[in-house]
Write an enzyme that holds these catalytic residues in place. Structure first.
Site, PDB file in Angstrom:
ATOM      1  N   HIS A  44     -47.623  13.865 -12.235  1.00 39.42           N
ATOM      2  CA  HIS A  44     -47.128  14.944 -13.080  1.00 39.42           C
ATOM      3  C   HIS A  44     -45.870  15.567 -12.477  1.00 39.42           C
ATOM      4  O   HIS A  44     -45.507  15.284 -11.334  1.00 39.42           O
ATOM      5  CB  HIS A  44     -48.217  15.991 -13.269  1.00 39.42           C
ATOM      6  CG  HIS A  44     -49.348  15.516 -14.129  1.00 39.42           C
ATOM      7  ND1 HIS A  44     -50.373  16.343 -14.547  1.00 39.42           N
ATOM      8  CD2 HIS A  44     -49.619  14.299 -14.675  1.00 39.42           C
ATOM      9  CE1 HIS A  44     -51.224  15.656 -15.292  1.00 39.42           C
ATOM     10  NE2 HIS A  44     -50.789  14.416 -15.378  1.00 39.42           N
ATOM     11  N   GLU A  46     -45.087  18.531 -11.372  1.00 37.68           N
ATOM     12  CA  GLU A  46     -45.221  19.324 -10.161  1.00 37.68           C
ATOM     13  C   GLU A  46     -45.318  18.441  -8.918  1.00 37.68           C
ATOM     14  O   GLU A  46     -44.696  18.722  -7.881  1.00 37.68           O
ATOM     15  CB  GLU A  46     -46.473  20.220 -10.239  1.00 37.68           C
ATOM     16  CG  GLU A  46     -46.474  21.169 -11.432  1.00 37.68           C
ATOM     17  CD  GLU A  46     -47.182  20.593 -12.640  1.00 37.68           C
ATOM     18  OE1 GLU A  46     -47.917  21.339 -13.302  1.00 37.68           O
ATOM     19  OE2 GLU A  46     -47.001  19.387 -12.928  1.00 37.68           O
ATOM     20  N   ALA A 148     -29.916  14.076 -44.216  1.00 36.00           N
ATOM     21  CA  ALA A 148     -28.495  14.429 -44.191  1.00 36.00           C
ATOM     22  C   ALA A 148     -28.023  14.635 -45.618  1.00 36.00           C
ATOM     23  O   ALA A 148     -28.426  13.899 -46.533  1.00 36.00           O
ATOM     24  CB  ALA A 148     -27.679  13.327 -43.517  1.00 36.00           C
ATOM     25  N   THR A 190     -36.679   3.226 -49.195  1.00 34.76           N
ATOM     26  CA  THR A 190     -35.662   3.132 -48.151  1.00 34.76           C
ATOM     27  C   THR A 190     -35.572   1.712 -47.607  1.00 34.76           C
ATOM     28  O   THR A 190     -34.481   1.190 -47.364  1.00 34.76           O
ATOM     29  CB  THR A 190     -35.986   4.115 -47.008  1.00 34.76           C
ATOM     30  OG1 THR A 190     -35.912   5.450 -47.508  1.00 34.76           O
ATOM     31  CG2 THR A 190     -35.005   3.966 -45.852  1.00 34.76           C
TER      32      THR A 190
END
Length: 358
Positions: A44, A46, A148, A190
């Site tokens: 991680h 840290e 857009a 699309t």
């Protein structure tokens, strides 16, 4: 903390089912350690920052975007690593949204005598982990609707010309958005009209997200670029029982994962079922790229969490083009979808407007 957020962003889209986290260690006014969480199963943020500090962490301050974990999973508890390193102060951006974890990391550090402060740049830190927070609490992915349009609200001219409304800088940022997302989703229209690859194309390289197509009756061609093998990223196609069994087999033969799911009242793929299935696959974030029919249905069904719209300084000057959404919209102003936490950015002459669905 801002620098810690920049560290965390390096892991966006790569840490599921974990959140992206960044950390900095500061001692005597100097940064002595930096780290971020790169992928599930790896150390991680840290721990990486402590290792980067190379013994200089004792008596230092740790800045971390998310509350250190206090449980053992694929790695050990970060709280124990922080305590063992001799860190004397911890500044936390936001607490862990996991109901079974929240607050326990802070409590463990305080029990060890460490001074803990929470809430620094909290809004920004929570925004960063919004996909993780939604997934851990609901099992569903976080959906960002990206579109857009021209200044007069159109997405294509009357004859369908749409490439490109947004400029090169905006399009490059869209590829950065893809790089940070677990999945990219479009509708069958699309795929039929644009035949996109939906891959990430950046000068420095990038990661291709899982590509998702909503295609109720499996109208897409088995020759679609998505299925060309140019990318190794998975392709998932959601359809209903109306889809022809032979077409299912032919699409599956290309390597696509064809998922038959429930239908809505109009006989189209039920989008809530799609999110449930994607969530089961540990997909935390979905970038929804259209088109207008899928975008409209996504807003109406309430699956959109964030909206990102690029506005180009263009005017088509009529009402015979294409617009952002197809289908019936709100009948009353009070029923409109409202956004909060509005942000704007410039990409050349384009304006990106982002907001969270309220």
């Amino acid at each position: 903390m801002q620098l810690a957020l920049e560290q965390a962003a390096r892991g966006e889209g790569r840490t599921a089912p974990n959140p992206p986290v960044g950390a900095l260690i500061v001692k005597n006014g100097e940064i002595v350690g930096r780290g971020y969480h790169a992928a599930a199963g790896q150390p991680h943020a840290e721990v990486n920052a402590i290792r980067d500090a190379a013994g200089a962490a004792s008596g230092s301050t740790l800045y971390v975007t998310l509350e250190p974990c206090n449980h053992t999973g694929r790695t050990g508890p970060c709280t124990e690593a922080v305590i063992a390193a001799g860190i004397s102060r911890v500044v936390v951006g936001c607490v862990d949204p996991n109901p079974s974890v929240a607050g326990s990391g802070v409590e463990r550090l305080q029990q060890a005598g460490i001074d803990v402060q929470t809430g620094l740049l909290e809004k920004e830190c929570n925004r960063l982990i919004a996909p993780f927070a939604k997934h851990i609490s609901t099992g569903l992915p976080f959906v960002t609707l990206k579109m857009a349009m021209t200044l007069d609200g159109q997405t294509a001219t009357s004859n369908g010309d749409s490439q490109w409304i947004s400029n090169e800088q905006s399009r490059r940022y869209v590829h950065e958005m893809r790089d940070r997302s677990d999945a990219v989703m479009v509708g069958a229209g699309t795929v039929l009209t644009d035949d996109p690859l939906l891959t990430t194309r950046l000068p420095q390289g990038g990661r291709d997200a899982t590509r998702v197509v909503i295609d109720s009756q499996l109208r897409m061609s088995v020759e679609s670029k998505l299925l060309s093998g140019e990318s190794t990223a998975p392709v998932i196609v959601f359809a209903t029982e109306q889809a022809e069994p032979d077409k299912r087999k032919r699409l599956a033969a290309t390597g696509a994962d064809v998922v038959i799911t429930g239908a809505d009242a109009q006989g189209r793929v039920d989008l809530n079922s799609v999110l449930t299935e994607l969530g089961k696959r540990d997909i935390q974030s979905v970038l929804l790229e259209g088109g207008a029919t899928l975008a409209g249905e996504s807003v109406r069904t309430g699956i959109v969490d964030r909206v990102a719209i690029f506005v180009a300084p263009l005017l088509f000057g009529g009402n015979d083009g294409s617009f952002l959404f197809n289908g019936a919209g709100s009948r009353l102003l009070a029923d409109a979808t409202r956004l909060s936490d509005i942000r704007t950015r410039m990409f050349g002459d384009d304006i990106l407007i982002e907001g969270e669905v309220a």
